[in-house]
Design a protein around this motif. Sequence first.
Motif, PDB file in Angstrom:
ATOM      1  N   ALA A 141     -38.628  56.979  16.179  1.00  0.00           N
ATOM      2  CA  ALA A 141     -39.241  57.692  15.094  1.00  0.00           C
ATOM      3  C   ALA A 141     -40.893  57.228  15.028  1.00  0.00           C
ATOM      4  CB  ALA A 141     -38.476  57.391  13.720  1.00  0.00           C
ATOM      5  N   ASN A 142     -41.357  56.257  15.689  1.00  0.00           N
ATOM      6  CA  ASN A 142     -42.594  56.042  15.804  1.00  0.00           C
ATOM      7  C   ASN A 142     -43.209  55.951  17.203  1.00  0.00           C
ATOM      8  OD1 ASN A 142     -43.692  54.976  13.243  1.00  0.00           O
ATOM      9  ND2 ASN A 142     -42.007  53.710  13.390  1.00  0.00           N
ATOM     10  N   ARG A 143     -43.895  57.021  17.444  1.00  0.00           N
ATOM     11  CA  ARG A 143     -44.690  57.367  18.785  1.00  0.00           C
ATOM     12  C   ARG A 143     -43.405  57.187  19.884  1.00  0.00           C
ATOM     13  NH1 ARG A 143     -50.370  54.071  18.185  1.00  0.00           N
ATOM     14  NH2 ARG A 143     -49.106  52.185  17.725  1.00  0.00           N
ATOM     15  N   ALA A 144     -42.502  57.990  19.758  1.00  0.00           N
ATOM     16  CA  ALA A 144     -41.537  58.077  20.671  1.00  0.00           C
ATOM     17  C   ALA A 144     -40.834  56.928  21.231  1.00  0.00           C
ATOM     18  CB  ALA A 144     -41.824  58.789  21.785  1.00  0.00           C
ATOM     19  N   GLY A 145     -41.288  55.692  20.546  1.00  0.00           N
ATOM     20  CA  GLY A 145     -40.333  54.276  20.925  1.00  0.00           C
ATOM     21  C   GLY A 145     -41.397  53.597  22.136  1.00  0.00           C
ATOM     22  N   ALA A 146     -42.295  54.245  22.392  1.00  0.00           N
ATOM     23  CA  ALA A 146     -43.384  53.757  23.373  1.00  0.00           C
ATOM     24  C   ALA A 146     -43.744  52.516  23.248  1.00  0.00           C
ATOM     25  CB  ALA A 146     -44.576  54.601  23.845  1.00  0.00           C
ATOM     26  N   ASP A 163     -34.389  52.663  23.779  1.00  0.00           N
ATOM     27  CA  ASP A 163     -34.608  54.069  24.110  1.00  0.00           C
ATOM     28  C   ASP A 163     -35.957  54.205  23.950  1.00  0.00           C
ATOM     29  OD1 ASP A 163     -34.789  56.722  23.788  1.00  0.00           O
ATOM     30  OD2 ASP A 163     -33.544  57.102  22.104  1.00  0.00           O
ATOM     31  N   THR A 164     -36.642  54.053  25.091  1.00  0.00           N
ATOM     32  CA  THR A 164     -38.255  54.005  25.184  1.00  0.00           C
ATOM     33  C   THR A 164     -38.730  54.965  26.518  1.00  0.00           C
ATOM     34  OG1 THR A 164     -40.068  52.422  25.536  1.00  0.00           O
ATOM     35  CG2 THR A 164     -38.031  51.812  26.385  1.00  0.00           C
ATOM     36  N   PRO A 165     -39.812  55.278  26.422  1.00  0.00           N
ATOM     37  CA  PRO A 165     -40.334  55.967  27.598  1.00  0.00           C
ATOM     38  C   PRO A 165     -41.071  54.727  28.385  1.00  0.00           C
ATOM     39  CG  PRO A 165     -41.883  56.577  25.672  1.00  0.00           C
ATOM     40  CD  PRO A 165     -40.531  55.583  25.174  1.00  0.00           C
ATOM     41  N   ARG A 225     -30.583  55.886  25.013  1.00  0.00           N
ATOM     42  CA  ARG A 225     -30.935  57.027  25.495  1.00  0.00           C
ATOM     43  C   ARG A 225     -31.869  56.636  26.797  1.00  0.00           C
ATOM     44  NH1 ARG A 225     -34.091  61.909  21.862  1.00  0.00           N
ATOM     45  NH2 ARG A 225     -35.305  60.059  21.837  1.00  0.00           N
ATOM     46  N   LYS A 226     -32.955  57.109  26.726  1.00  0.00           N
ATOM     47  CA  LYS A 226     -34.052  56.871  27.704  1.00  0.00           C
ATOM     48  C   LYS A 226     -34.370  55.602  27.940  1.00  0.00           C
ATOM     49  CE  LYS A 226     -38.135  58.340  24.900  1.00  0.00           C
ATOM     50  NZ  LYS A 226     -37.306  58.707  23.702  1.00  0.00           N
ATOM     51  N   ALA A 227     -34.407  54.813  29.089  1.00  0.00           N
ATOM     52  CA  ALA A 227     -34.782  53.632  29.458  1.00  0.00           C
ATOM     53  C   ALA A 227     -35.842  53.885  30.900  1.00  0.00           C
ATOM     54  CB  ALA A 227     -33.644  52.749  29.772  1.00  0.00           C
ATOM     55  N   TYR A 228     -36.797  54.144  30.618  1.00  0.00           N
ATOM     56  CA  TYR A 228     -37.803  54.418  31.548  1.00  0.00           C
ATOM     57  C   TYR A 228     -39.014  53.349  31.806  1.00  0.00           C
ATOM     58  CZ  TYR A 228     -36.617  59.313  30.465  1.00  0.00           C
ATOM     59  OH  TYR A 228     -35.641  60.602  30.238  1.00  0.00           O
ATOM     60  N   GLY A 229     -39.337  53.378  33.217  1.00  0.00           N
ATOM     61  CA  GLY A 229     -40.366  52.525  33.614  1.00  0.00           C
ATOM     62  C   GLY A 229     -39.906  50.987  33.352  1.00  0.00           C
ATOM     63  N   ALA A 230     -41.055  50.114  33.223  1.00  0.00           N
ATOM     64  CA  ALA A 230     -40.554  48.755  32.873  1.00  0.00           C
ATOM     65  C   ALA A 230     -40.081  48.718  31.497  1.00  0.00           C
ATOM     66  CB  ALA A 230     -42.128  48.166  32.738  1.00  0.00           C
ATOM     67  N   GLY A 231     -39.811  49.657  30.793  1.00  0.00           N
ATOM     68  CA  GLY A 231     -39.191  49.437  29.332  1.00  0.00           C
ATOM     69  C   GLY A 231     -37.931  48.887  29.664  1.00  0.00           C
ATOM     70  N   ILE A 232     -37.278  49.355  30.800  1.00  0.00           N
ATOM     71  CA  ILE A 232     -35.746  48.750  30.930  1.00  0.00           C
ATOM     72  C   ILE A 232     -35.712  47.475  31.298  1.00  0.00           C
ATOM     73  CG2 ILE A 232     -35.689  49.410  33.413  1.00  0.00           C
ATOM     74  CD1 ILE A 232     -32.763  49.145  31.075  1.00  0.00           C
ATOM     75  N   TYR A 233     -36.856  46.904  31.668  1.00  0.00           N
ATOM     76  CA  TYR A 233     -37.127  45.486  32.057  1.00  0.00           C
ATOM     77  C   TYR A 233     -37.256  44.647  30.897  1.00  0.00           C
ATOM     78  CZ  TYR A 233     -38.313  47.357  36.482  1.00  0.00           C
ATOM     79  OH  TYR A 233     -38.395  47.994  37.968  1.00  0.00           O
ATOM     80  N   ILE A 235     -31.803  56.261  32.990  1.00  0.00           N
ATOM     81  CA  ILE A 235     -32.523  54.956  33.394  1.00  0.00           C
ATOM     82  C   ILE A 235     -33.138  55.469  34.590  1.00  0.00           C
ATOM     83  CG2 ILE A 235     -32.676  52.776  34.466  1.00  0.00           C
ATOM     84  CD1 ILE A 235     -29.712  52.327  33.191  1.00  0.00           C
ATOM     85  N   GLY A 236     -34.444  55.640  34.559  1.00  0.00           N
ATOM     86  CA  GLY A 236     -35.473  55.847  35.546  1.00  0.00           C
ATOM     87  C   GLY A 236     -36.698  55.219  35.566  1.00  0.00           C
ATOM     88  N   ILE A 237     -37.822  55.494  36.844  1.00  0.00           N
ATOM     89  CA  ILE A 237     -39.028  55.199  36.901  1.00  0.00           C
ATOM     90  C   ILE A 237     -39.827  55.749  35.611  1.00  0.00           C
ATOM     91  CG2 ILE A 237     -40.851  55.004  38.224  1.00  0.00           C
ATOM     92  CD1 ILE A 237     -39.195  54.657  40.669  1.00  0.00           C
ATOM     93  N   MET A 238     -39.515  56.957  35.579  1.00  0.00           N
ATOM     94  CA  MET A 238     -40.246  57.921  34.477  1.00  0.00           C
ATOM     95  C   MET A 238     -39.422  59.015  34.100  1.00  0.00           C
ATOM     96  SD  MET A 238     -42.975  59.646  36.953  1.00  0.00           S
ATOM     97  CE  MET A 238     -44.030  58.093  37.754  1.00  0.00           C
ATOM     98  N   GLY A 239     -39.790  59.605  32.942  1.00  0.00           N
ATOM     99  CA  GLY A 239     -38.854  60.593  32.729  1.00  0.00           C
ATOM    100  C   GLY A 239     -39.148  62.036  33.436  1.00  0.00           C
ATOM    101  N   PRO A 240     -38.201  62.833  33.510  1.00  0.00           N
ATOM    102  CA  PRO A 240     -38.158  64.252  34.259  1.00  0.00           C
ATOM    103  C   PRO A 240     -39.707  64.914  34.273  1.00  0.00           C
ATOM    104  CG  PRO A 240     -36.088  64.315  32.867  1.00  0.00           C
ATOM    105  CD  PRO A 240     -36.969  63.058  32.469  1.00  0.00           C
ATOM    106  N   GLU A 241     -40.194  65.072  33.238  1.00  0.00           N
ATOM    107  CA  GLU A 241     -41.354  65.817  33.126  1.00  0.00           C
ATOM    108  C   GLU A 241     -42.437  65.278  33.921  1.00  0.00           C
ATOM    109  OE1 GLU A 241     -39.656  65.338  30.543  1.00  0.00           O
ATOM    110  OE2 GLU A 241     -38.716  67.261  29.933  1.00  0.00           O
ATOM    111  N   ALA A 242     -42.627  63.910  33.749  1.00  0.00           N
ATOM    112  CA  ALA A 242     -43.633  63.184  34.338  1.00  0.00           C
ATOM    113  C   ALA A 242     -43.274  62.883  35.906  1.00  0.00           C
ATOM    114  CB  ALA A 242     -43.831  61.675  33.772  1.00  0.00           C
ATOM    115  N   ALA A 243     -41.988  62.782  36.230  1.00  0.00           N
ATOM    116  CA  ALA A 243     -41.516  62.745  37.764  1.00  0.00           C
ATOM    117  C   ALA A 243     -42.014  64.179  38.352  1.00  0.00           C
ATOM    118  CB  ALA A 243     -40.222  62.291  37.560  1.00  0.00           C
ATOM    119  N   ILE A 244     -41.647  64.932  37.810  1.00  0.00           N
ATOM    120  CA  ILE A 244     -41.812  66.418  38.551  1.00  0.00           C
ATOM    121  C   ILE A 244     -43.447  66.543  38.744  1.00  0.00           C
ATOM    122  CG2 ILE A 244     -41.584  69.005  38.330  1.00  0.00           C
ATOM    123  CD1 ILE A 244     -38.895  67.242  39.008  1.00  0.00           C
ATOM    124  N   ASN A 245     -44.029  66.336  37.728  1.00  0.00           N
ATOM    125  CA  ASN A 245     -45.647  66.401  37.788  1.00  0.00           C
ATOM    126  C   ASN A 245     -46.304  65.391  39.015  1.00  0.00           C
ATOM    127  OD1 ASN A 245     -48.087  67.465  36.694  1.00  0.00           O
ATOM    128  ND2 ASN A 245     -48.444  65.292  36.366  1.00  0.00           N
TER     129      ASN A 245
END
Length: 601
Positions: A413-418, A446-448, A485-493, A513-523
């Motif tokens: 709810a706050n800045r996407a949990g970044a 649940d963080t990008p 939900r999302k566990a991207y990048g060093a957030g999972i660490y 769980i991934g290095i980054m989200g789908p949109e960023a990864a495709i880009n």
Amino acid sequence: MKVRIAAGASDEEASAIAAALAEHVGDTIEVYVGADDEPMATHEHETEPTSGSGADGRRGPTVPADGGDADAELGPTEREALLREEIADILEGGPEKYRDQLPEEGKLFVRDRLDLWFGGENDEFLFEDGKFAAFDDWHPRGMNTGPDDDDRLPADGLITGAATFEGRDVHFMANDYTVKRGSMAAKGVEKFLRMQQRALKSGNPVFYLMDSSGGRIDQQTGFFANREGIGKYYYNHSMLSGRVPQICVLYGPCIAGAAYTPVFADFTIMVEGMSAMAIASPRMVRMVTGEDISMQDLGGPAVHARESGSADLIARDEEHARELVAQLITYLPDNADEKPPQQEPIGPAKSSEGIDAVVPQHPNKGYDMTDVIERLVDEGSYFELRPDYGPEIVTAYARIDGRPIGIVANQPANRAGAIFPDAAEKAAEFIWKSDAFNVPLLYLCDTPGFMAGSQVEKEGILEQGKKMIYATSAATVPQQTVVVRKAYGAGIYAMGGPAYDPESVIGLPSGEIGIMGPEAAINAVYARKLAAIDDPEERERTERELREEYREDIDIHRMASEVVIDEIVPPSALRDELAARFDFYADVETSLPDKKHGTIL
């Protein structure tokens, strides 16, 4: 018998004292007031002659007929009466004119405050140390100062002792603001240090009820720079840190040296409209920098709850401050050798059946993580700390099935949990404190990932992120991680991922769980390939297909298939799953490498 009492007593008071003492000691009493040469009141003890009376009619030593103790007739003497009078004077605190000002500031007199804290059904004021501190500096025996004399120094402005609070033994200190504005001087400093040192030996929590303007500048000789002076406060704070919980409540402006106690404490509560803390007063700031600023704008609750992070909670008033501490201490043991106290299990406030509906499937859609937490923890047990500082991460204590846990949760709810620098700092300190006091940890991820950009680099995102990862790595309490939900990048660490040896990593069906989200990864990977497609519809279709392929790679089912995580759990069963795992791993032993300590603060 002659008795001398304080100056200012009335005829009625002198007569009452004379009559009471005459009856008590069995002798004629003459009461002198202040330095008067003539008695203000005289009372002769009247007796009826008995077989035990002497020739003058006064009662002499009598041997009970049954051979009992002759001392049974003895009682307090004039000496004790004078001591009680001195104690009563000390308990009145500083000059009456300053005590009369307290209601205008919305605060209690310090001894009324102690009664609020330790006068309840499960509380008891056990004893006080150093009540007579600095006594001879202001109260030559038999000739005390008047009620409005600015030289009054009862207890040297600092009360220390022990009490039971909500059934728990605690040490306490409390400044008396009516004595030189709660300032610290030699005798009070000595009492403070003794209290801390005794806490190290007893292993009981320490309460700091602070209301101090700092060191007493005109009396600094003997306490400022000495080996056993005020600087030793912070040495003792450091020794107590992680040994016993240190809890501080601020009741007024705490300036300079006094302001370090609240920041050294494990948990600090400020009272709205009353508290402030700063390294220097507004007057000193104006002199040094030319800045004209109010005390509240300089170091009030809003500043430290939102900007500096030095305040964990803000209380509405004195009663609310006590309520907050009473709730906080239920999650903490007395010391690092013990486990937190458990309570009877209570069901969650909201049904666990609703967890899956709360979490959106789309990774970029916001929601409030507390809606998930309320469906996991025992009703009424959720206790959030530093809610206004680094709000992208929630740090809170709660209970699951009666067992205290510390929660570190991303807040979409706050800045996407970044994860921003202040949020990382908050989480690191919370993890560190929870581990010190044996509170198991639950990570809800649940963080990008960590936020990027020039501003966060200037604010130390790498430094603060390092501290959070270090705290997660070094914690030895049982830890459970849930990929909500999302566990991207060093957030999972940072959020207790598989590499950090948690007891379990659980996924919900919404997890990725991934290095980054789908949109960023495709880009990042296919930007040139997509740019080379001229047809917009074909480019959009290709991008959608690539995104779906990528999401399959990071889907929680793939992670479970490759045993990256331990289990995928139906959301409605998550509370029961966590309760079982925390119970099973309650006595897990985790060792750290043999070393003095890490180098990361």
